[in-house]
Design an enzyme around this catalytic site. Structure first.
Site, short mmCIF file in Angstrom:
data_model
loop_
_atom_site.label_atom_id
_atom_site.label_comp_id
_atom_site.label_asym_id
_atom_site.label_seq_id
_atom_site.Cartn_x
_atom_site.Cartn_y
_atom_site.Cartn_z
N CYS A 1 -16.18 2.36 -27.84
CA CYS A 1 -17.39 3.15 -28.06
C CYS A 1 -18.08 3.42 -26.73
CB CYS A 1 -18.31 2.41 -29.01
SG CYS A 1 -17.46 1.89 -30.50
N TYR B 1 -1.01 -2.72 -11.96
CA TYR B 1 -2.47 -2.66 -12.09
C TYR B 1 -2.85 -1.96 -13.39
CZ TYR B 1 -1.94 -3.66 -7.12
OH TYR B 1 -1.56 -4.21 -5.92
N GLY C 1 0.79 -1.23 0.00
CA GLY C 1 0.00 0.00 0.00
C GLY C 1 0.82 1.27 0.00
N GLY D 1 3.33 -3.75 -3.89
CA GLY D 1 3.15 -4.11 -5.29
C GLY D 1 3.33 -2.87 -6.15
N ARG D 2 2.34 -2.00 -6.10
CA ARG D 2 2.30 -0.83 -6.96
C ARG D 2 3.59 0.00 -6.90
NH1 ARG D 2 -2.49 1.65 -8.75
NH2 ARG D 2 -3.64 0.59 -7.10
N GLU E 1 5.03 -6.07 1.87
CA GLU E 1 4.70 -6.70 0.59
C GLU E 1 4.10 -5.67 -0.37
OE1 GLU E 1 2.33 -9.97 2.08
OE2 GLU E 1 0.59 -8.68 2.39
C1 LIG Z 1 -2.67 -6.01 -3.13
C2 LIG Z 1 -2.00 -6.41 -1.90
C3 LIG Z 1 -0.72 -5.94 -1.61
C4 LIG Z 1 -0.01 -4.93 -2.47
O1 LIG Z 1 -0.65 -3.70 -2.42
P1 LIG Z 1 -0.01 -2.41 -3.19
O2 LIG Z 1 -0.99 -1.34 -2.94
O3 LIG Z 1 0.09 -2.80 -4.62
O4 LIG Z 1 1.32 -2.16 -2.57
C5 LIG Z 1 -0.11 -6.40 -0.47
N1 LIG Z 1 -0.72 -7.28 0.36
C6 LIG Z 1 -1.96 -7.75 0.12
C7 LIG Z 1 -2.57 -8.70 1.07
C8 LIG Z 1 -2.65 -7.32 -1.01
O5 LIG Z 1 -3.88 -7.76 -1.23
#
Ligand SMILES: *Cc1c(COP(=O)(O)O)cnc(C)c1O
Length: 394
Positions: A345, A374, A232, A270-271, A268
């Site tokens: 469209c 994403y 996050g 991601g983004r 953990e």
């Molecule tokens: C999606 C997710 C993440 C990664 O979130 P980001 O906003 O992409 O950093 C980490 N842990 C869990 C459990 C998630 O569902």
């Protein structure tokens, strides 16, 4: 700005029939991930949340910087296992099916993130009597009011389908104190509460999660050696140059660990790891002015890059001018505050709205930045049956 010189040059040289294309700057990704790793103190493990972008080349480019990968389905599990054999995996996500649980038992995942009391029973039932696995309880940990105020997406801090409610945790611990605890070794608490947190905000949330988990352990006479504080970390699409402050975050986590040296923290993201390495590259097909407002229609659209439609932002972009115009008719062009739309469209096929540009002409290239997370993998690829983009790696 956000479009690396490498990508700009590469995009300018791509022939029309290679477009649209996702161009990934894997060199830039490696540099970024190494900087994130370097900012984290010892005692913090870095897992990449594969759902942000499971592209094989992306997972591979991250391999040296991460301790493991977080997967949330049997599909991700099988895919990541194949691309990064031997890498530790954390398996989470709500609504795990019996088949998924069996697959993850078979794969021997490093950590299970259990999201409900029923999942304890389900996992125990899927294990042989002698089999043991390491589990974390995902909990919707209560945090002080306002802690998650700024987040773009809230997974916790309010009624939520994610993780155990704090009121269910005592029941889970009771089960783990019984025969189920012979198979499921409880390592600690997992909490992924929101997406879009700045370093200071994330640290404030992390401290609350760590304190809550310590209080829980003390109350039940347990010892947790791990806390997973989730992902996050913020990515600001309105300000592409602003980055999550990993150095500040690392310093804050080190302070947190100073007070609890026995603890291992896991994050953990991601983004914030992969958003910046992906570039959706295309060309302008047509330009027109409607009731005084200019529109450029690009090859492709939100069926390839759904991020701006789903998050409601303008996807940052640069115009890469192309001088040649080989047609006998006048070249469509516009200046001023332009909207970039795609080939679908529907009025929702809007990539950026009212953005000032010097000039946009049919045939110019557009490179959309911050399309590495994403993006393609959340898009509705087959709506209208246009061709899929190319995937190119530099
Ligand atoms: C999606 C997710 C993440 C990664 O979130 P980001 O906003 O992409 O950093 C980490 N842990 C869990 C459990 C998630 O569902």
């Amino acid at each position: 700005m956000t479009v690396t010189p490498n990508v700009r040059e590469y995009a300018a040289g791509l022939p029309t029939d290679a477009l649209p294309a996702y161009v990934y700057d894997l060199g830039a990704l490696r540099v970024h991930a190494a900087a994130v790793r370097a900012a984290l103190p010892a005692g913090v493990e870095l897992y990449y949340a594969a759902k942000a972008n499971p592209e094989a080349a992306v997972l591979e480019a991250l391999r040296d910087a991460v301790d493991g990968y977080e997967v949330s389905s049997a599909g991700e599990l099988a895919h990541v296992r194949q691309v990064a054999p031997g890498a530790p995996l954390a398996f989470g996500g709500p609504g795990k099916t019996p088949a998924e649980i069996a697959a993850a038992v078979e794969a021997g995942v490093h950590r299970w993130h259990l999201e409900s009391v029923q999942e304890l029973y389900q996992l125990a039932a899927a294990l042989g009597n002698e089999q043991q696995v390491d589990v974390m309880l995902r909990v919707n940990v209560p945090v002080a009011e306002g802690s998650l105020e700024s987040v773009a997406l809230a997974m916790g801090g309010r009624p939520s389908p994610f993780g155990l409610d704090p009121s269910d945790v005592a029941r889970a611990l009771e089960l783990l104190a019984g025969p189920i605890g012979q198979q499921l070794r409880l390592r600690g608490i997992h909490a992924h509460l929101g997406s879009g947190l700045s370093a200071a905000e994330h640290l404030a949330v992390a401290e609350q999660i760590v304190n809550w988990s310590a209080a829980l352990a003390a109350k039940h006479g347990l010892r947790f050696d791990e806390v997973n504080i989730g992902g996050g970390m913020a990515v600001d699409y309105a300000e592409p140059a602003a980055r999550f402050d990993w150095v500040e975050f690392g310093v804050g986590l080190a302070k947190l660990l100073d007070r609890r040296p026995e603890l291992r923290l896991r994050i953990e993201p991601g983004r914030a790891l992969t958003a910046y390495c992906g570039f959706y590259t295309t060309e302008v097909l047509d330009v027109k002015t409607s009731q005084g407002e200019p529109f450029a229609v690009v090859r492709g659209g939100t069926h390839h890059l759904r991020t701006p439609a789903t998050k409601g932002h303008d996807q940052p972009f640069v115009v890469v001018p192309v001088q040649e115009w080989s047609h006998p008719w006048p070249r469509p062009s516009a200046t001023g505050q332009i909207s970039l739309t795609g080939q679908l469209c529907t009025p929702k096929d809007l990539l950026a709205q009212g953005i000032p540009v010097a000039e946009v002409r049919a045939g110019d290239r557009i490179v959309f930045a911050m399309a590495g997370a994403y993006a393609w993998n959340i898009s509705h690829h087959d709506f209208l049956m246009h061709p899929h983009p190319n995937f190119l790696f530099i």
